[in-house]
Each structure stands twice: as C-alpha cells, then as structure tokens.
Design a protein around this motif. Structure first.
Motif, PDB file in Angstrom:
ATOM      1  N   CYS A 305       1.418  13.209   3.350  1.00 24.56           N
ATOM      2  CA  CYS A 305       2.573  12.475   3.811  1.00 24.56           C
ATOM      3  C   CYS A 305       3.318  12.674   5.145  1.00 24.56           C
ATOM      4  CB  CYS A 305       3.744  12.888   2.587  1.00 24.56           C
ATOM      5  SG  CYS A 305       5.343  11.990   3.128  1.00 24.56           S
ATOM      6  N   VAL A 306       3.415  11.641   5.534  1.00 21.74           N
ATOM      7  CA  VAL A 306       3.938  11.694   7.284  1.00 21.74           C
ATOM      8  C   VAL A 306       5.534  11.426   7.238  1.00 21.74           C
ATOM      9  CG1 VAL A 306       1.739  11.374   8.575  1.00 21.74           C
ATOM     10  CG2 VAL A 306       3.089   9.146   7.585  1.00 21.74           C
ATOM     11  N   GLU A 307       5.950  11.159   6.120  1.00 22.10           N
ATOM     12  CA  GLU A 307       7.465  10.942   5.979  1.00 22.10           C
ATOM     13  C   GLU A 307       7.860   9.873   6.973  1.00 22.10           C
ATOM     14  OE1 GLU A 307       9.848  14.434   6.271  1.00 22.10           O
ATOM     15  OE2 GLU A 307       8.486  15.566   4.978  1.00 22.10           O
ATOM     16  N   CYS A 308       6.992   8.762   6.694  1.00 22.94           N
ATOM     17  CA  CYS A 308       7.533   7.326   7.478  1.00 22.94           C
ATOM     18  C   CYS A 308       8.334   6.746   6.769  1.00 22.94           C
ATOM     19  CB  CYS A 308       6.116   6.840   7.632  1.00 22.94           C
ATOM     20  SG  CYS A 308       5.313   6.267   6.108  1.00 22.94           S
ATOM     21  N   GLY A 309       8.522   6.858   5.497  1.00 23.29           N
ATOM     22  CA  GLY A 309       9.422   5.959   4.708  1.00 23.29           C
ATOM     23  C   GLY A 309       8.903   4.758   4.382  1.00 23.29           C
ATOM     24  N   PHE A 310       7.862   4.167   4.626  1.00 27.62           N
ATOM     25  CA  PHE A 310       7.279   2.981   4.205  1.00 27.62           C
ATOM     26  C   PHE A 310       7.463   2.777   2.710  1.00 27.62           C
ATOM     27  CE2 PHE A 310       4.174   2.370   7.909  1.00 27.62           C
ATOM     28  CZ  PHE A 310       5.305   2.411   8.925  1.00 27.62           C
ATOM     29  N   CYS A 311       7.349   3.622   2.022  1.00 24.61           N
ATOM     30  CA  CYS A 311       7.456   3.448   0.487  1.00 24.61           C
ATOM     31  C   CYS A 311       8.823   3.419   0.130  1.00 24.61           C
ATOM     32  CB  CYS A 311       6.756   4.619  -0.171  1.00 24.61           C
ATOM     33  SG  CYS A 311       7.774   6.380   0.653  1.00 24.61           S
ATOM     34  N   ARG A 325       9.600   9.186  -0.609  1.00 20.44           N
ATOM     35  CA  ARG A 325       9.789  10.251   0.722  1.00 20.44           C
ATOM     36  C   ARG A 325      10.804  11.451   0.522  1.00 20.44           C
ATOM     37  NH1 ARG A 325      12.835  10.920   5.196  1.00 20.44           N
ATOM     38  NH2 ARG A 325      14.283   9.406   4.321  1.00 20.44           N
ATOM     39  N   ILE A 328       9.077  13.964  -1.787  1.00 20.93           N
ATOM     40  CA  ILE A 328       8.172  14.880  -1.133  1.00 20.93           C
ATOM     41  C   ILE A 328       8.894  15.884  -0.030  1.00 20.93           C
ATOM     42  CG2 ILE A 328       6.153  15.015   0.549  1.00 20.93           C
ATOM     43  CD1 ILE A 328       5.564  12.286  -0.870  1.00 20.93           C
ATOM     44  N   ALA A 364       2.499   0.484  -0.908  1.00 24.67           N
ATOM     45  CA  ALA A 364       3.147   0.573   0.460  1.00 24.67           C
ATOM     46  C   ALA A 364       2.834   1.856   1.383  1.00 24.67           C
ATOM     47  CB  ALA A 364       4.731   0.593   0.124  1.00 24.67           C
ATOM     48  N   CYS A 365       2.236   2.861   0.762  1.00 23.35           N
ATOM     49  CA  CYS A 365       1.881   4.050   1.771  1.00 23.35           C
ATOM     50  C   CYS A 365       0.711   4.067   2.561  1.00 23.35           C
ATOM     51  CB  CYS A 365       1.691   5.264   0.793  1.00 23.35           C
ATOM     52  SG  CYS A 365       1.447   6.709   1.635  1.00 23.35           S
ATOM     53  N   PRO A 366       0.687   4.191   4.065  1.00 29.04           N
ATOM     54  CA  PRO A 366      -0.385   4.014   4.778  1.00 29.04           C
ATOM     55  C   PRO A 366      -1.373   5.054   4.457  1.00 29.04           C
ATOM     56  CG  PRO A 366       1.513   5.055   5.839  1.00 29.04           C
ATOM     57  CD  PRO A 366       2.227   4.318   4.666  1.00 29.04           C
ATOM     58  N   VAL A 367      -1.146   6.337   3.990  1.00 25.09           N
ATOM     59  CA  VAL A 367      -2.103   7.314   3.329  1.00 25.09           C
ATOM     60  C   VAL A 367      -2.291   7.463   1.860  1.00 25.09           C
ATOM     61  CG1 VAL A 367      -2.024   8.463   5.551  1.00 25.09           C
ATOM     62  CG2 VAL A 367      -0.243   9.092   3.875  1.00 25.09           C
ATOM     63  N   ILE A 369      -0.524   7.696  -0.782  1.00 26.81           N
ATOM     64  CA  ILE A 369      -0.032   8.571  -1.687  1.00 26.81           C
ATOM     65  C   ILE A 369       0.777   8.084  -2.817  1.00 26.81           C
ATOM     66  CG2 ILE A 369       1.682  10.524  -1.728  1.00 26.81           C
ATOM     67  CD1 ILE A 369       1.126  11.160   0.927  1.00 26.81           C
ATOM     68  N   THR A 371       3.146   9.065  -5.347  1.00 28.25           N
ATOM     69  CA  THR A 371       4.488  10.005  -5.684  1.00 28.25           C
ATOM     70  C   THR A 371       4.471  10.092  -7.121  1.00 28.25           C
ATOM     71  OG1 THR A 371       5.297   9.648  -3.540  1.00 28.25           O
ATOM     72  CG2 THR A 371       6.600  10.771  -4.810  1.00 28.25           C
TER      73      THR A 371
HETATM   74  S1  SF4 Z   1       4.751   5.892   2.707  1.00 25.31           S
HETATM   75 FE1  SF4 Z   1       3.562   7.535   2.410  1.00 25.31          FE
HETATM   76  S2  SF4 Z   1       3.357   8.800   4.087  1.00 25.31           S
HETATM   77 FE2  SF4 Z   1       5.214   7.315   4.228  1.00 25.31          FE
HETATM   78  S3  SF4 Z   1       6.976   8.845   3.459  1.00 25.31           S
HETATM   79 FE3  SF4 Z   1       6.148   7.248   1.752  1.00 25.31          FE
HETATM   80  S4  SF4 Z   1       4.621   8.830   0.555  1.00 25.31           S
HETATM   81 FE4  SF4 Z   1       5.097   9.611   2.777  1.00 25.31          FE
END
Ligand code: SF4
Ligand code: SF4
Length: 700
Positions: A305-311, A325, A328, A364-367, A369, A371
């Motif tokens: 998780c890069v804590e980008c908040g897209f989710c 976010r 995590i 929605a998560c770019p990597v 994840i 949750t």
């Molecule tokens: S979208 Fe993915 S990477 Fe970004 S905050 Fe949410 S869980 Fe973390």
C-alpha cells in the motif's frame, strides 16, 4: 479587486491560506470521436523534435514516455507491443486527437503516420480509434505509478515528482535526471510527462527505513532542485502540490523578494500559523527530510500500500468509521509501536467490524490490495474456539443450519405480525442491550416457500444451484420464489434447469468466509464444488447461480482448497444470473414494460464486470432504467447489516437520494436488496422477476 487576486492565490495555496468548502466545476465537452497513436523514436531528442508537428495538427494530449516507462508494459496481461524490443534511451510519444466529425478523424489517421515517419517516428500499431485498443495503450501510461508501486521492495514507499521546463530542454533534462537517479541508486525510476507543456514526472521507490535510505533521498531531491532551478530555469512544480517535499526550495526557486511577499500574505491570512503548517512555506530548510514516514511491515496482503487513497471513495464505511487506507495506516502505526492502547480497542469496531469485506477497494487500488480480504484474516485471528467449532459443525450439517435459520426467521416474522413491528423491534432492542448481536430489520423477507423441481425435457439442460439465500428468503414482497421464477423463465425459452438432489445441504461458503471462519468456508466450498462437478458431468453442463455474490465467491475461492478441488473448479462453467438471463431473452423482441426502474449492481456484479450487461438486460425489458450516480456497496454484506446496521445506513445514504421518482429497484442478491430497502420506501427484488414479467407478454 484585491480579493479577486486573493481568491486566485487560495486556489494554489494547498490549504495554507484557508480551505475551499465548496467548489463548482465548469466542465468542458468531451468530443465523441477520438484517434490516437504511439510513435516510437530512437531518442528523447527526436521525440521532442516531433512535438511541434503534433501540436500544430491540434493534438489534444501528447505524453512522452522514456525507455524504462515503455518496458513496464511487460507487466500488462496483453501488452500492445513487445516490451523486450524497446531500445536503450529510446522514447515514445503517446498522442490523441479528439474531434466531432468523422472526416477530421479520417484525415488525421492518414496524414499523421506519414508526417511522423518523416521525422523518424514509427507507429508500430498505426492510428487507433477503437475504444478498447485506445484504453489498452493509455493503460501503459496510467499504469506507471502502480507498476513502480507493485514492483518495489516491501517496506519502501513510492515518490512521484512533478517538474516543468521549456519543452525544448527535455532531451537534456531527461538525460541528466536519469544520471541523478542512477547516482542515488533509484534504478527503478521511470520518467514520463505531458510533453507539449514541458511537464515531466518521475516515479521511483524510496526506502526511508534506514539512515542510508534517508541520505539517498536527500541527495536526490537536492540534485533535482539544482538541476531544475539552477541549470534549466524550470519550475519545481507544475500540477502537483509543493507540499513539504519542496517547501525547503521555494525561496531558492522564486528568490528572496517574492518569498518575503509570500510570507506576508501567509501571516495576514493565518497569523497563528495553524493552516497546514510547513506545507509550501517552511522556516526549516530541512523540513523535507524530517518526520519521514516509515512503512513498517504488517502483512503480505497490504504491505505494498502506498497510501494514495484511491480506494477511499468506494468504501462503504468511509463516512462512518474508516477507509481502506485508514485501516492499513493504523495497522502500520500499531506495528511500529506508535499506537495508543485506545486505538487498538477502537480499531475492533472502526477497522474490523465495520468493514463490509466486499473488496470494492481492490478494484480502485493501483496495486490491487483487497483490504476486505485482509480484514477477513484479522477476523480469523480473533475467532473463539467455540465459534470455530460451531462454524465447522454448521458447514458440515448445512441442511440443519438452514432448517434452523428458516425456523427462527419464521418465528420472528410471525411474532412481528402478531405484536406489530414497533413492539417486536423494541423487544429486539432489549435483547441487543444484553449482548444479542443481531438487530431486527422489518424489511427482512418472509421464509421462502418450498420450490417445485422441474423435470421437463427441453433442448438445453443447465444445472441450477439455488443459493441458500434463495432457499431461505422469499424473493419479493408477494412472497414469490426466485427459484420458481427462474425455472419458469427457463421453461419459456426451452431450457431445463436441473437442481442437484439434496441441495439444502450446500452453500458457497460466503457466510463463513466473511466472518473469518476459514475452515468452515473451505468445508462448504469443497462439498459444493464436488456436488457441482458430479451434477454438471465434470464441467460439461453449464451451472446457473442465482445470486451474484455467491457466483463470485465460488468462482474466486480464497479458501484453502485441496488441489484436486481447485482443478475441478477450474473446469466448471459457472454462470451468473445476469448473463444467463441475457441469454434467455437475447433473441426476444417484445414490447418494453412502461416503468421507471433503478438498478443496484452488487459489488460482485462490478467485480465480475457485469454492470453494463445488467443495464442492457434491464433496458431490454423496460423503457426507463437508471443506475444511480452514487451507486456503491450497500454495506449490508450478508448479515453484517443486521449486526452493524449503521454501516448499511451510512453506505446507502447517497445512493438512495438518487432513486427519487423511480418506481422499483432490481438487483441480484436478496440481502443487498434488503440493504437497499432498509432505509427507503422503494421495493427491491431480483431482476429475474422483471425478466419474467417481460416474457409474460409473449403469453398475453
Ligand atoms: S488504493 Fe491501494 S495503495 Fe492506495 S491507499 Fe488504498 S489500499 Fe493503499
Ligand atoms: S472491503 Fe469494503 S468496507 Fe472493507 S475496506 Fe474495502 S471497500 Fe471498505
């Protein structure tokens, strides 16, 4: 007026002068016709030389990608070109034209490849107008950040920088930026940008867990600032925020006189320095290397998780407790030993109990994840021995479990009729006060009638797995059975639905897995997959599932199954209710029903990519179909809506505002339908009832 100047300053002030409580955006038209291409060049220099040609032709977007960016296509499922053939130091321009008239598009599609080849550009894919192919190409550009994010070492962070230059300087700048990244060992860096504006981005992973990593980060930022401001007279920010990362260099970039004016304005607007301190303007020239956030390891499932908040926007608990976010980030604080004990207690409710485990965050998560899956594993860790034992017994004896649930529901509904909803709800309220976890919900349907088994011989045979939801709950407010309804529809279109014998003993495992009862979930799934394997003649006959979350659960089992069960599962042709019904009425041409309806696609419908098909199905049957703008997870999540009803209330509040003036709601999961009805007067039922009504016209 001076205040107009101040209003403009506010827009770029990053919250340091005040905050915007409401914004009205004036949007622009999005032309319907588009064509694009990807031109490969042997160097950044030759791609930059081709820029004026595309700008003069009226390109709406021109993105430059360096060779490292182009090679990231190897992580795509179907890369549109061979990433292994990308030459060192080569580069590409990804460009798009947007027009209203087809003639303009055709002319460009003819002239641009020819013009670009004259300046050394090759278009290996030609000009592309097809939307799917265009999306594939744009995905390379959009995927750069996630790709760096997902390839990085666990425990490291991702940085994206945003710099701006005279576009003619880009060839030299890219070369020098590459050497800086190499010097500070950022070898996974990719460089790309909005070429015609001279705006470059780069993304790289950074390790802030060691002092050595911090030093490398400081060196990178320092060299980058000197290159941009000192050597190329560029700007340290173009479209991203200055933040803390570049705050130390604002005076260097703008000079002392302007910097003093900035501070004067800041002090006038925020005399106590309480608005976003140290962002954009900071007294401390080393603020960018202080309080750097560490990324302690928590679990393989979420460490990337890069804590980008897209989710965050898709999460049904975002307005009630936490977002993915948050879930995590708080776990990281706990793992780093920084969390106050009160946080741990609060996390049980905020982080764990109010997660619907729907997994929409993964989309929605770019990597990638999920949750929700992580929260399930946390629930697993807290199940009691007795709870585990009961869940295993219940999964092994599911017919008895189902009998008990039906009996309790029957008693509950009878008492509700006898005493009235208000008194019955108050009695339940008292039970809740002494610890009974389930809340009464007067929208819970009555017990389903026993369904009839149809044994007709039709031209096409399907196995039908009526889910436990359809076996327990009546399908609509008329107490009709969804099972009988699907059998009726099938008969009309010449399909024989065969229900496996002893069906009451089987379940997809979702009720157990969502609560963290992994063993019970695996037992359920093993049994059900074996049953479907036998009844579908080893995968020869397609299998209909009438509830979308159960279809998804069976298809994407995350339980620990035996290897032979997984092999069987892979050969089963499991079909969700939406494509099945679409197939049933595909060739029909009956008049549409006259009514305004609203759809609630379940999270699983979204995850299986069936939302458009759902809309097509409903539009075939009715004149007016809407999917609310604020559609999302209803937060009911099986029976979670009965344990934490406030999650369902919070999750549906925006969506229900969009249903005003509509006559009826349709979905593909009985519990989600209850979730949508719990705080609304609108009646929801399975889309199968709509299809049946549509088909009934052929009889009338
Ligand atoms: S979208 Fe993915 S990477 Fe970004 S905050 Fe949410 S869980 Fe973390
Ligand atoms: S699974 Fe759902 S409720 Fe849980 S974090 Fe993800 S989006 Fe939010």
């Amino acid at each position: 007026h001076p205040l107009d100047i101040f209003a403009h300053l506010m827009v770029g002030s990053e919250g340091t002068l005040g905050f915007l409580s409401e914004v009205t955006l004036h949007t622009i038209d999005d032309p319907t016709l588009k064509t694009m291409g990807m031109a490969l060049f042997d160097s950044v220099g030759s791609s930059v030389a081709a820029l004026p040609l595309l700008v003069d032709a009226g390109a709406d977007a021109i993105e430059m990608l360096d060779d490292a960016s182009l090679r990231t296509a190897k992580y795509l499922d179907n890369p549109p070109y061979d990433p292994n053939h990308i030459q060192k130091n080569s580069s590409a321009l990804l460009f798009e034209f947007q027009k209203w008239h087809i003639n303009e598009i055709q002319q460009l599609a003819e002239s641009i490849p020819h013009d670009l080849s004259n300046v050394g550009g090759q278009l290996p894919l030609g000009m592309i107008s097809d939307e799917h192919q265009r999306n594939q190409l744009w995905n390379i550009r959009k995927g750069l950040y996630p790709t760096v994010g997902s390839m990085r070492k666990k425990g490291t962070s991702v940085i994206t920088e945003d710099l701006c230059y005279d576009y003619r300087d880009l060839p030299k700048v890219v070369n020098e930026l590459k050497s800086i990244c190499h010097q500070w060992q950022y070898d996974d860096a990719v460089i790309f940008g909005h070429a015609k504006d001279g705006n470059l981005h780069f993304a790289a992973s950074i390790d802030l867990n060691t002092s050595e990593g911090e030093k490398r980060f400081e060196g990178l930022i320092q060299d980058m600032a000197e290159l941009t401001v000192g050597k190329f007279d560029g700007s340290l920010k173009a479209e991203h925020g200055t933040g803390r990362n570049m705050a130390s260099f604002v005076e260097y970039e703008w000079g002392g006189a302007l910097y003093d004016i900035m501070w004067k304005i800041k002090n006038l607007a925020d005399p106590n320095s309480i608005l976003n301190p140290d962002v954009l303007l900071a007294k401390d020239s080393k603020i960018h290397v202080k309080n750097l956030k560490k990324m302690p390891l928590v679990s393989d499932e979420v460490d990337l998780c890069v804590e980008c908040g897209f989710c965050e926007p898709v999460c049904p608990s975002k307005d009630l407790t936490m977002t993915p976010r948050h879930r995590i980030a708080v776990q990281r604080e706990i793992a780093g030993g920084n969390a106050d004990p009160s946080v741990l207690n609060k996390y049980l409710y905020d982080g764990i109990d109010t997660c619907a485990t729907d997994g929409l965050c993964e989309m929605a998560c770019p990597v990638n994840i999920d949750t929700g899956s992580y929260v399930k594993s946390l629930r697993q860790g807290s199940v009691s021995r007795i709870g585990k034992w009961v869940s295993i017994w219940s999964a092994k004896h599911f017919a008895s479990t189902q009998f008990m649930v039906r009996s309790m529901l029957g008693i509950g509904k009878s008492l509700e009729s006898l005493l009235g909803s208000t008194i019955w709800a108050s009695i339940f309220g008292l039970l809740n006060k002494i610890g009974f976890p389930y809340h009464w919900n007067d929208k819970i349907p009555r017990v389903a009638n026993n369904f009839s088994i149809y044994n007709g011989i039709d031209r096409e045979v399907w196995v039908y797995f009526p889910t436990c939801l359809s076996r327990v709950f009546a399908g609509n407010d008329q107490n009709a059975s969804i099972v009988d309804t699907l059998v009726d529809i099938s008969k009309k279109v010449g399909i024989s639905l065969e229900i496996p014998p002893g069906i009451n003993a089987y379940c997809c495992g979702q009720p157990y897995s969502s609560k963290g009862y992994d063993t019970a979930a695996a037992i359920s799934q093993e049994k059900t997959i074996d049953l479907l394997w036998q009844s579908s003649k080893h995968g020869e006959i397609p299998i209909l599932i009438d509830t979308s979350p159960c279809t998804h659960q069976l298809r994407h089992s995350n339980a620990t199954l035996k290897a032979e069960t997984i092999a069987k599962l892979e050969q089963l042709n499991i079909v969700d209710i939406i494509p099945f019904l679409n197939q049933c009425i595909d060739k029909m041409n009956l008049p549409k029903l006259e009514r305004k309806i609203v759809l609630h696609p379940t999270c699983s419908t979204e995850k299986m990519g069936h939302v458009d098909a759902f809309k097509e199905l409903a539009e075939k049957c009715t004149e007016h179909v809407e999917i609310p703008t604020h559609w999302g997870c209803c937060g009911f999540a099986g029976d979670r809506g009965l344990i934490v009803p406030e999650l369902n209330l919070s999750a549906t509040s925006h969506e229900l505002l969009d249903t005003k003036g509509l006559m009826k709601g349709y979905s593909t999961s009985r519990t989600c339908e209850v979730g949508m009805m719990s705080h609304s007067e609108l009646n929801y039922e399975s889309v199968a009832f709509l299809v049946k009504e549509y088909l009934n016209q052929s009889v009338n």
